[in-house]
Scaffold this active site. Structure first.
Site, mmCIF file in Angstrom:
data_model
loop_
_atom_site.group_PDB
_atom_site.id
_atom_site.type_symbol
_atom_site.label_atom_id
_atom_site.label_comp_id
_atom_site.label_asym_id
_atom_site.label_seq_id
_atom_site.Cartn_x
_atom_site.Cartn_y
_atom_site.Cartn_z
ATOM 1 N N PRO A 135 0.833 -1.213 0.000
ATOM 2 C CA PRO A 135 0.000 0.000 0.000
ATOM 3 C C PRO A 135 0.863 1.256 0.000
ATOM 4 O O PRO A 135 1.867 1.337 0.718
ATOM 5 C CB PRO A 135 -0.798 -0.128 1.298
ATOM 6 C CG PRO A 135 -0.868 -1.601 1.545
ATOM 7 C CD PRO A 135 0.430 -2.159 1.044
ATOM 8 N N CYS A 136 0.462 2.228 -0.804
ATOM 9 C CA CYS A 136 1.340 3.370 -1.070
ATOM 10 C C CYS A 136 1.115 4.570 -0.168
ATOM 11 O O CYS A 136 1.876 5.533 -0.210
ATOM 12 C CB CYS A 136 1.176 3.812 -2.526
ATOM 13 S SG CYS A 136 -0.483 4.460 -2.887
#
Length: 426
Positions: free
Chosen positions: A126-127
């Site tokens: 997840p960024c």
């Protein structure tokens, strides 16, 4: 995902970690890679992966009409899955990658791998912890957020399965995200990956340069087992001969609150770009062309925003709105909080997961429709095929879940071009 016993001997396989809704995976499948398993924590996205897996299985067994019935709302998700997975169990693993789950995830992957060797691992954690927006909104600038360290678990999969190549995708904010002592997380990653035996190269790729109608910049980090250089699979850039309207202009007109998640027929001829893209479904139908409702004030603002762009080619600042339409106290920042997706540009601005919260940053360019984008229009900009169905955890269609998954995804065409370049040089 597919019956590995029937896979071609010369086809390369892959494992997808932090798989999301499968944008990265779909591109590799289109290029000829064979998926072994996908690992995804979000239950809605995991169901999306499973539904797509069911489509591929049914298509391979000449039973695609069952999938068509499902995305037309005629049969249940359970019916779809029972029809597809009579040919073998699903290989989607809905689990959070972390220390407490690793052994269980490894065990499930091992059962799917059998005596195969995994050729490739793809995926990106997840960024939000690396993104510039995420850091701007966080009091601690995301320092200490556990998502910063998910690359450590990615490395555990590399150590266990030893693929020849891996591809790690993330936001460009990774270039500047740092630990409290100033160390870049990117440097920590590269050091760890090299320590376990991989040469590393990375590039920042902009999706609009590779046939995607969207300005979306991402870091693509590639590792190759052993000591190598010059192996980054950078695809050839594509001449820009299309506009955003070529991606969404054929879709049926809707007003706010109209549409449906299930199959809708398209009656307008597709653009040349759409025909070449491979996104069109064989039935000439689309899913998720479902417009969210908007209140009267927002609809008035949308009209002002679209008029300003169409008449003056200018973006409308929040402070330029009539006083009666202003409700936000903050008049000094986020002044472009209402933005039209310009039909006459070659690329849209970036579609992000915030589109799940409201559509104010993604206003449809046709003033007569006066609404924000539908999930299908966002999916077209992200280059998902028209028959790609986005699920929710509950089994009931959720526009919010669909938007979130679309906004978090890798554009399918960008992924496919990387995969094609990689497979030619394998």
């Amino acid at each position: 995902m597919f019956d590995l016993a029937t896979k071609k001997h010369n086809s390369l396989n892959f494992l997808d970690l932090f798989a999301g809704a499968g944008g990265l995976s779909e591109g590799f499948i289109r290029a000829g890679f064979m998926p072994i398993a996908h690992v995804e924590a979000d239950t809605g996205a995991a169901f999306t992966l499973q539904t797509r897996e069911a489509m591929h299985i049914l298509k391979a067994h000449d039973e695609l009409e069952t999938y068509t019935s499902y995305i037309s709302g005629k049969i249940s998700r359970n019916h779809l899955y029972s029809s597809a997975f009579k040919f073998g169990p699903s290989s989607i693993i809905n689990a959070t990658i972390g220390r407490q789950n690793l052994d269980n995830i490894f065990s499930r992957i091992d059962a799917l791998v059998g005596n195969q060797k995994i050729d490739l691992i793809i995926g990106g954690p997840p960024c939000q912890a690396y993104s510039l927006v995420g850091r701007a909104r966080s009091q601690l600038k995301m320092v200490g957020d556990k998502r910063n360290y998910l690359f450590i678990y990615y490395a555990e999969f590399l150590k266990r399965y030893r693929p020849q190549i891996f591809i790690f995708e993330n936001v460009v904010g990774l270039l500047t995200a740092r630990e409290t002592d100033g160390t870049r997380y990117l440097d920590m990653m590269i050091s760890l990956f090299r320590e376990i035996g991989y040469s590393i190269e990375f590039r920042v790729l902009s999706a609009d340069e590779y046939g995607v109608p969207q300005k979306r910049r991402r870091i693509i980090l590639v590792g190759k087992a052993g000591k190598h250089d010059g192996f980054f699979p950078e695809p050839d850039k594509v001449p820009v001969d299309f506009l955003v309207k070529d991606a969404i202009g054929d879709l049926p007109p809707l007003n706010a609150g109209q549409g449906a998640p299930y199959n809708t027929k398209i009656r307008k001829a597709p653009s040349h770009w759409l025909v070449e893209s491979g996104l069109l479904s064989g039935s000439g139908s689309i899913t998720w062309h479902d417009a969210r409702p908007h209140n009267t004030r927002d609809l008035e603002i949308f009209t002002e925003v679209v008029k300003r762009w169409s008449e003056k080619r200018e973006r409308l600042s929040y402070n330029d709105l009539p006083e009666g339409l202003k409700t936000h106290k903050n008049r000094n920042s986020f002044l472009d909080r209402f933005k039209v997706v310009a039909a006459d540009l070659p690329a849209s601005h970036t579609v992000v997961a915030h589109i799940a919260k409201d559509g104010n940053y993604y206003i449809h360019p046709d003033i007569s429709q006066n609404r924000s984008l539908t999930p299908r229009e966002a999916a077209r900009i992200q280059t998902f095929p028209d028959d790609y169905f986005f699920e929710s955890a509950s089994g009931k269609p959720s526009r919010t879940s669909a938007f979130k998954q679309i906004g978090n995804a890798v554009p399918v065409i960008l992924s496919e071009k990387i995969a094609n370049t990689l497979i030619r040089s394998w």
